[in-house]
Design an enzyme around this catalytic site. Structure first.
Site, PDB file in Angstrom:
ATOM      1  CE  LYS A 150       7.132  46.047  13.900  1.00  0.00           C
ATOM      2  NZ  LYS A 150       6.827  45.313  12.662  1.00  0.00           N
ATOM      3  CB  SER A 202       9.012  42.096  13.413  1.00  0.00           C
ATOM      4  OG  SER A 202       8.224  42.962  12.611  1.00  0.00           O
ATOM      5  CB  SER A 220       5.875  42.012  10.917  1.00  0.00           C
ATOM      6  OG  SER A 220       7.086  41.322  10.848  1.00  0.00           O
TER       7      SER A 220
HETATM    8  N1  GLN Z   1       9.496  37.423   9.490  1.00  0.00           N
HETATM    9  C1  GLN Z   1       9.762  38.292   8.407  1.00  0.00           C
HETATM   10  C2  GLN Z   1      11.184  38.786   8.488  1.00  0.00           C
HETATM   11  O1  GLN Z   1      11.838  38.463   9.384  1.00  0.00           O
HETATM   12  C3  GLN Z   1       8.754  39.394   8.332  1.00  0.00           C
HETATM   13  C4  GLN Z   1       9.106  40.639   9.022  1.00  0.00           C
HETATM   14  C5  GLN Z   1       8.164  41.780   8.770  1.00  0.00           C
HETATM   15  O2  GLN Z   1       7.103  41.629   8.145  1.00  0.00           O
HETATM   16  N2  GLN Z   1       8.582  42.955   9.202  1.00  0.00           N
HETATM   17  O3  GLN Z   1      11.663  39.471   7.666  1.00  0.00           O
END
Ligand code: GLN
Length: 481
Positions: free
Chosen positions: A72, A147, A171
């Protein structure tokens, strides 16, 4: 269907060791797959030239000799752009590898590129990325989740057998669930955060996307363990052989707590509820004892996560000011102007929103009301979970209330934040959690997760491996890839 494309890490490794395939061939093959399919998905921001990779020699005996994968775009890869899918770091080239990257490279793995994600990993749809959304390989009109949408879509579409992701609130697991693959979030500190560009430092963890539980356990074992470069890394030396316990059987006497307020939560689609019930039935058939257990504080997870994550990200993103890293505005009249223009030009809309909210919840006069009370509830959540683990070995919960939504469908930021509902409690409690696919609703994959007490990765993998071996979901792949 191209069978080699969907080979697991385990299978590729065996073929390489038997000299049926060479490390160079598998890397070239993976790059060809990316070239052929990435336009539809927008999952890979950059694929590297194989001549710039350190591919192991043909007779290598390294455990991952040549097996290709992706990271990522928030995990530093030495001498490669690592942009966090943000304009502000569009040209940032870290001079070092993240420890997780380094450990996989040392085991022979080839990093063939970097994957698209929400900007600084903030989002649940991959739509906040400066590079645009990632499309779900099961239905290209739908979201990959986020994400880490790029990592999940790449693995689901058979571009690579594994991809590193990161978790702050879900994410890895949510996109894995949307794309029908395995997604893990280890205990906080099991994997080093060195070289992971910070979002919420008390929540962040590197996680793994794979198509099988075995592969996930294998990679986790290779990366786990203390790292002197990360002061929050767990003081555990290993070895971490999570593969040893994967017998296809569930440990005798295993008790799984079914979180009643989660599986019965309002808004869970009927099809998802049915798939979850079937998964529980299967776990029971395999020998697990199911115990209903209520965790009332879990219902506050999304609200607590909202405060804590915004507070931490506002602090972490303050370092991007045009002085040391990344973008700097071209026309500043003085220092303050330089900061303002650099950040104004470099950050996207979601990042700005979160910086404003984070600074608000931390500001004098509001910190007690918002940030401090969120921290108190967070501690209560962990205490409640630790209490639960006195009665049961693992906890069962949904990952998402519905299959993947359409790209652009969730306009309301609150709806987007609610995507974290079932996943963020494990991050807030800093405990491990792994999700696996458990069926299809409207031809889209859905999944469930198991959470465990600190460092129970081995037990989670064993149990999910037994479930996986008894069910067909991991053998199903999206059409057209
Ligand atoms: N959807 C969550 C956020 O927007 C999780 C993001 C993540 O785990 N990096 O913060």
């Amino acid at each position: 269907m191209d069978l080699l494309a969907f080979s697991s890490v385990k299978e590729l490794r065996e073929k390489i060791q038997k000299k049926e395939l060479s490390p160079n061939e598998v890397v070239a093959y993976s790059l060809k797959r990316i070239e052929a399919h990435n336009k539809k998905l927008n999952a890979v921001i950059e694929a590297f030239d194989s001549s710039s990779m350190d591919i192991p020699v043909d007779n290598s005996t390294l455990p991952l000799a040549g097996v290709p994968g992706l990271a990522k775009d928030v995990i530093c890869q030495k001498d490669r752009i690592t942009s966090c899918s943000s304009k502000i770091l569009a040209n940032f080239v870290p001079p070092y590898d993240a420890t997780t990257v380094k450990r996989l490279k040392d085991a022979g793995a080839s990093f063939v590129g970097r994957t698209n994600c929400d900007e600084f990993a903030m989002g649940a749809s991959n739509e906040t990325s400066a590079y645009g959304p990632v499309f779900n390989p099961w239905d290209l009109t739908r979201s990959s989740g986020g994400s880490g949408g790029g990592s999940a879509a790449s693995v689901a579409a058979g571009l690579v057998p594994w991809a590193l992701g990161t978790e702050t609130g879900g994410s890895v697991r949510q996109p894995a669930c949307f794309c029908g693959i395995v997604g893990s979030k280890p205990t906080y500190g099991l994997l080093s955060r060195y070289g992971l560009i910070a979002y919420g430092s008390s929540l962040d963890a590197v996680g793994i996307n794979t198509r099988t539980v075995y592969d996930n356990a294998l990679l986790m074992g290779i990366m786990a363990g203390v790292d002197e470069r990360d002061s929050t890394s767990a003081r555990l030396k290993g070895p971490f052989d999570y593969v040893k316990g994967l017998t296809g059987k569930i440990r005798p006497g295993l008790r799984i707590g079914v979180i009643t307020n989660a599986v019965q939560a309002k808004g869970i689609e009927t099809g998802v509820a049915k798939a979850l019930d079937a998964a529980l039935e299967e776990l029971k058939k395999l020998g697990a004892e199911l115990v209903d257990i209520a965790l009332p504080t879990m219902d506050y997870g999304a609200a607590v996560y909202f405060m804590v994550s915004r507070a931490e990200v506002a602090s972490n993103l303050s370092r991007f000011d045009g002085v040391r890293y990344g973008h700097r505005t071209a026309d500043a009249v003085d220092l303050r102007d330089m900061y303002e223009k650099t950040r104004g030009e470099g950050f996207g809309h979601e990042a700005k929103r979160r910086i404003l909210i984070g600074n608000f919840v931390l500001s004098a006069g509001h910190a007690d009301q918002y940030y401090e009370s969120a921290c108190t509830v967070r501690r209560m959540m962990r205490a409640e979970m630790m209490d639960a683990f006195k009665k049961v070995d693992l906890l069962f919960a949904p990952v998402s209330a519905a299959p993947a939504f359409k790209v652009g469908e969730l306009g309301d930021p609150l709806q987007m934040d609610l995507q974290d509902y079932f996943t963020c409690p494990a991050n807030l409690a800093n405990i491990p959690a792994v999700s696996v696919p458990c069926g299809f609703v409207d031809n889209m994959p859905v999944g469930f997760q198991l959470m465990g007490p600190d460092f129970a990765e081995g037990l989670i993998f064993e149990t999910l491996h037994a479930y996986e071996q008894a069910t067909p979901w991991h053998t199903m792949h999206p059409k057209g890839f």
